[in-house]
Design an enzyme around this catalytic site. Sequence first.
Site, PDB file in Angstrom:
ATOM      1  N   LYS A 290       3.928  38.862  -1.113  1.00 18.96           N
ATOM      2  CA  LYS A 290       2.704  38.705  -1.693  1.00 18.96           C
ATOM      3  C   LYS A 290       1.632  39.694  -1.228  1.00 18.96           C
ATOM      4  O   LYS A 290       2.206  40.783  -0.529  1.00 18.96           O
ATOM      5  CB  LYS A 290       2.313  37.446  -1.194  1.00 18.96           C
ATOM      6  CG  LYS A 290       3.105  36.324  -1.739  1.00 18.96           C
ATOM      7  CD  LYS A 290       2.800  34.804  -1.099  1.00 18.96           C
ATOM      8  CE  LYS A 290       1.398  34.472  -1.733  1.00 18.96           C
ATOM      9  NZ  LYS A 290       1.460  34.140  -3.312  1.00 18.96           N
TER      10      LYS A 290
ATOM     11  N   ASP B 254      -0.743  38.093 -10.663  1.00 15.23           N
ATOM     12  CA  ASP B 254      -1.918  37.322  -9.870  1.00 15.23           C
ATOM     13  C   ASP B 254      -3.352  37.460 -10.546  1.00 15.23           C
ATOM     14  O   ASP B 254      -3.706  38.485 -10.336  1.00 15.23           O
ATOM     15  CB  ASP B 254      -1.733  37.635  -8.283  1.00 15.23           C
ATOM     16  CG  ASP B 254      -2.563  36.606  -7.626  1.00 15.23           C
ATOM     17  OD1 ASP B 254      -2.650  35.304  -7.866  1.00 15.23           O
ATOM     18  OD2 ASP B 254      -3.410  37.386  -6.611  1.00 15.23           O
TER      19      ASP B 254
ATOM     20  N   ARG C 296       0.752  -1.288   0.117  1.00 17.44           N
ATOM     21  CA  ARG C 296      -0.041   0.092   0.061  1.00 17.44           C
ATOM     22  C   ARG C 296       0.829   1.123  -0.155  1.00 17.44           C
ATOM     23  O   ARG C 296       0.470   2.197  -0.756  1.00 17.44           O
ATOM     24  CB  ARG C 296      -1.010   0.036   1.236  1.00 17.44           C
ATOM     25  CG  ARG C 296      -1.896   1.060   1.204  1.00 17.44           C
ATOM     26  CD  ARG C 296      -2.447   1.638  -0.023  1.00 17.44           C
ATOM     27  NE  ARG C 296      -3.141   0.746  -0.767  1.00 17.44           N
ATOM     28  CZ  ARG C 296      -3.422   0.812  -2.175  1.00 17.44           C
ATOM     29  NH1 ARG C 296      -3.317   1.767  -2.750  1.00 17.44           N
ATOM     30  NH2 ARG C 296      -4.086  -0.294  -2.569  1.00 17.44           N
TER      31      ARG C 296
ATOM     32  N   GLU D  99       4.376  39.897  -5.902  1.00 17.84           N
ATOM     33  CA  GLU D  99       3.075  39.818  -6.582  1.00 17.84           C
ATOM     34  C   GLU D  99       2.236  41.037  -6.670  1.00 17.84           C
ATOM     35  O   GLU D  99       1.827  41.653  -6.010  1.00 17.84           O
ATOM     36  CB  GLU D  99       2.014  38.790  -5.533  1.00 17.84           C
ATOM     37  CG  GLU D  99       0.808  38.478  -5.988  1.00 17.84           C
ATOM     38  CD  GLU D  99       0.166  37.386  -5.026  1.00 17.84           C
ATOM     39  OE1 GLU D  99       0.474  36.344  -5.074  1.00 17.84           O
ATOM     40  OE2 GLU D  99      -0.696  37.952  -4.267  1.00 17.84           O
TER      41      GLU D  99
ATOM     42  N   LYS E  75       1.853  24.979  -2.878  1.00 17.17           N
ATOM     43  CA  LYS E  75       0.617  24.174  -2.591  1.00 17.17           C
ATOM     44  C   LYS E  75       0.712  22.850  -2.821  1.00 17.17           C
ATOM     45  O   LYS E  75       0.294  22.315  -3.696  1.00 17.17           O
ATOM     46  CB  LYS E  75      -0.499  24.977  -3.579  1.00 17.17           C
ATOM     47  CG  LYS E  75      -0.755  26.507  -3.390  1.00 17.17           C
ATOM     48  CD  LYS E  75      -1.915  26.902  -4.382  1.00 17.17           C
ATOM     49  CE  LYS E  75      -2.195  28.502  -4.258  1.00 17.17           C
ATOM     50  NZ  LYS E  75      -3.110  29.023  -5.154  1.00 17.17           N
TER      51      LYS E  75
END
Length: 286
Positions: free
Chosen positions: A165, A219, A98, A198, A133
Amino acid sequence: MATQVQIEQIIDTALSEDLGRGDKTTELVIPPSLGGTAGIIAREAAMVCGAEIIRIAFLKVDNTLQIKVNVPDGGRVKPGDVVLVVTGRVSSILKTERVALNILSHLSGVATATAQYIEKVKGLDVKISDTRKTLPGLRLLEKYAVYAAGGQNHRPDLASGILIKDNHLTALSARGISIADAIAKAKQGGRGMKVEIEVQNLDQLKQAISGGADIIMLDNMSIDDMKKAVKMVPASIKLEASGGITLDNIRAVAETGVDVISIGAITHSAKAIDFNLSFVTGRPAQ
């Protein structure tokens, strides 16, 4: 890229999660001396990634197992292709099954998704990149899968690059600190690191250009605004497009002239590829 030590740590965690307290079923019904050969077989067309990694998993459970990898990372398979063959104690193979399939299925999913995006921009001078992410604990393996498929890796962690950001800018603007001030502060303390920022509109873009940003991330901008941005930005500044990128629109985004397109979906939303492990009776797996 992940080091051998980092790979082994991830595998150790996965094995501990599944096998840490033993395998009651296998221990009760499979004779320890029983030997066999099993193949890991693709059930769908895909780009493979992770075969060499799961080799390590099998050998951690039992270093007497004999393993043959038929498909290298970045190789293509069709339904029925045998990716890997493992021979030895049946109990050891079952205990690793597995964990091995989970790793291979997920990393092959990441590689396959990355390859699909790369194919969509074929012939254009643009790089496909991952983001942060990623699934907790699997970032380094996921980024390896992106690389194996021909993609580019963004920063692996917060210490590896400077990226100002939107939330940084929102917090700074409350104290009257401008985009140019933020860039200057980052450059001053960044010890020669490139500064990426950004921006969400053309006004912010102008400020980022005048502030001396090295890389500007567009963005969630519209295609029209991206085209305008490419014309506004000097060649010395790299442009990255991010946000809302899909297989349907990536070609149009690439045609605007941006240098890099970063896509979170290739890691956090990659569809697992279907593989199964099957024992072969009476003959070795091919």
